[in-house]
Design a protein around this motif. Structure first.
Motif, PDB file in Angstrom:
ATOM      1  N   UNK A 125       0.834  -1.198   0.000  1.00 26.89           N
ATOM      2  CA  UNK A 125       0.000   0.000   0.000  1.00 26.89           C
ATOM      3  C   UNK A 125       0.867   1.246   0.000  1.00 26.89           C
ATOM      4  N   UNK A 126       0.487   2.211  -0.817  1.00 28.24           N
ATOM      5  CA  UNK A 126       1.202   3.480  -0.871  1.00 28.24           C
ATOM      6  C   UNK A 126       0.217   4.568  -1.281  1.00 28.24           C
ATOM      7  N   UNK A 127       0.068   5.570  -0.420  1.00 31.96           N
ATOM      8  CA  UNK A 127      -0.924   6.627  -0.647  1.00 31.96           C
ATOM      9  C   UNK A 127      -2.307   5.963  -0.778  1.00 31.96           C
ATOM     10  N   UNK A 128      -2.992   6.160  -1.883  1.00 26.69           N
ATOM     11  CA  UNK A 128      -4.320   5.563  -2.057  1.00 26.69           C
ATOM     12  C   UNK A 128      -4.302   4.341  -2.960  1.00 26.69           C
ATOM     13  N   UNK A 129      -3.114   3.828  -3.208  1.00 24.46           N
ATOM     14  CA  UNK A 129      -2.957   2.673  -4.102  1.00 24.46           C
ATOM     15  C   UNK A 129      -2.654   1.414  -3.300  1.00 24.46           C
ATOM     16  N   UNK A 130      -3.343   0.332  -3.627  1.00 20.85           N
ATOM     17  CA  UNK A 130      -3.103  -0.963  -2.988  1.00 20.85           C
ATOM     18  C   UNK A 130      -2.839  -1.992  -4.083  1.00 20.85           C
ATOM     19  N   UNK A 131      -1.739  -2.735  -3.939  1.00 17.97           N
ATOM     20  CA  UNK A 131      -1.378  -3.761  -4.911  1.00 17.97           C
ATOM     21  C   UNK A 131      -1.390  -5.111  -4.204  1.00 17.97           C
ATOM     22  N   UNK A 135      -2.963 -11.818  -6.110  1.00 15.76           N
ATOM     23  CA  UNK A 135      -4.029 -11.821  -7.119  1.00 15.76           C
ATOM     24  C   UNK A 135      -3.717 -10.897  -8.301  1.00 15.76           C
ATOM     25  N   UNK A 136      -2.714 -10.025  -8.112  1.00 20.41           N
ATOM     26  CA  UNK A 136      -2.325  -9.034  -9.124  1.00 20.41           C
ATOM     27  C   UNK A 136      -3.426  -7.999  -9.364  1.00 20.41           C
ATOM     28  N   UNK A 137      -4.236  -7.771  -8.376  1.00 19.21           N
ATOM     29  CA  UNK A 137      -5.278  -6.752  -8.465  1.00 19.21           C
ATOM     30  C   UNK A 137      -4.743  -5.448  -7.889  1.00 19.21           C
ATOM     31  N   UNK A 138      -4.914  -4.365  -8.642  1.00 14.93           N
ATOM     32  CA  UNK A 138      -4.435  -3.046  -8.233  1.00 14.93           C
ATOM     33  C   UNK A 138      -5.638  -2.118  -8.092  1.00 14.93           C
ATOM     34  N   UNK A 139      -5.721  -1.444  -6.954  1.00 17.35           N
ATOM     35  CA  UNK A 139      -6.820  -0.496  -6.743  1.00 17.35           C
ATOM     36  C   UNK A 139      -6.281   0.872  -6.369  1.00 17.35           C
ATOM     37  N   UNK A 140      -6.969   1.894  -6.816  1.00 13.46           N
ATOM     38  CA  UNK A 140      -6.685   3.283  -6.443  1.00 13.46           C
ATOM     39  C   UNK A 140      -7.982   3.885  -5.935  1.00 13.46           C
ATOM     40  N   UNK A 141      -7.964   4.381  -4.699  1.00 13.64           N
ATOM     41  CA  UNK A 141      -9.185   4.889  -4.058  1.00 13.64           C
ATOM     42  C   UNK A 141     -10.297   3.843  -4.098  1.00 13.64           C
ATOM     43  N   UNK A 199      -1.551   7.590  -9.890  1.00 13.94           N
ATOM     44  CA  UNK A 199      -1.353   8.896  -9.235  1.00 13.94           C
ATOM     45  C   UNK A 199      -0.011   8.940  -8.501  1.00 13.94           C
ATOM     46  N   UNK A 200       0.992   8.384  -9.126  1.00 11.74           N
ATOM     47  CA  UNK A 200       2.317   8.297  -8.520  1.00 11.74           C
ATOM     48  C   UNK A 200       3.318   9.216  -9.216  1.00 11.74           C
TER      49      UNK A 200
END
Length: 218
Positions: A125-131, A135-141, A199-200
């Motif tokens: 997790x970094x800022x609003x991003x979770x990797x 599962x290789x699923x990436x989420x932002x907000x 957003x990086x």
């Protein structure tokens, strides 16, 4: 984050390993001889042990007898003969790396062992991003973001080597699996796409005349 015991009698090598472990988010303890390492192992629990074989007092092969059954071990040694490798692995080591070594390879081997033994976190997790690295699923907000295969491979490499400057040539080799042939623009294009999607813009730093670094607060 993992807590790792480094058993290495050459201080410069030990310090280099410790510094790079800290850069990617792990903690470490350093032992410089066999008896000191044995004392640490009796008093503490570690996620992983990185161990030389030729050590003052007690050698690495002997120390293996005292390693907890559930603690993975990577031998990092100048003893590169086939018989030494076989002996180390038969004693229960999870990996065997011969000196001299590349730091990036060592970090990759460490992550592989930690992942295999379920001692490494599956999410980053970094800022609003979770990797989710499993599962290789990436989420932002909390919204899933679509990444191409190459974008994800590049992202994972940056995460596993966070705070470490990686050359464009190295990124090309690791993410695309081919050597530098005079054109690294494809790396720049993919980096720009990652910056925008995640957003990086302020996190993936350009390292002047070299490449890129994912900057993560300690």
């Amino acid at each position: 984050m993992a807590h790792i015991l480094i058993i290495e009698d050459e201080k410069s090598i030990s310090d280099l390993i410790a510094m790079n472990l800290e850069l990617v988010g792990h903690t470490s303890q350093q032992a410089y001889n066999g008896p000191e390492a044995l004392n640490y192992m009796k008093q503490n629990t570690y996620s992983l042990i990185i161990m030389d074989i030729m050590l003052p007092g007690l050698d690495g092969f002997t120390l293996m007898e005292y390693v907890s059954e559930n603690t993975p071990v990577i031998f990092l040694t100048a003893m590169g003969s086939l018989s030494d490798r076989v002996k180390g692995l038969k004693l229960g080591a999870d990996d065997y790396i011969v000196k001299p070594f590349e730091t990036i390879e060592l970090l990759a081997r460490i992550e592989a062992v930690l992942r295999r033994t379920h001692r490494s976190t599956n999410t980053f997790s970094l800022d609003n991003t979770v990797v989710n690295l499993e599962s290789r699923i990436v989420t932002v907000d909390n919204k899933e973001i679509e990444l191409t295969l190459r974008e994800y491979e590049l992202l994972e490499i940056l995460i596993k080597n966070k705070n470490i400057a990686l050359s464009r040539e190295k990124l090309l080799k690791m993410a695309w699996n081919y050597d530098y042939l005079g054109e690294t623009r494809t790396v720049d294009v993919h980096i720009q796409k990652l910056r925008k999607k995640l957003n990086w813009e302020q996190r993936i730093k350009t390292v002047y005349k070299l490449g890129y670094r994912l900057e993560v607060d300690p």
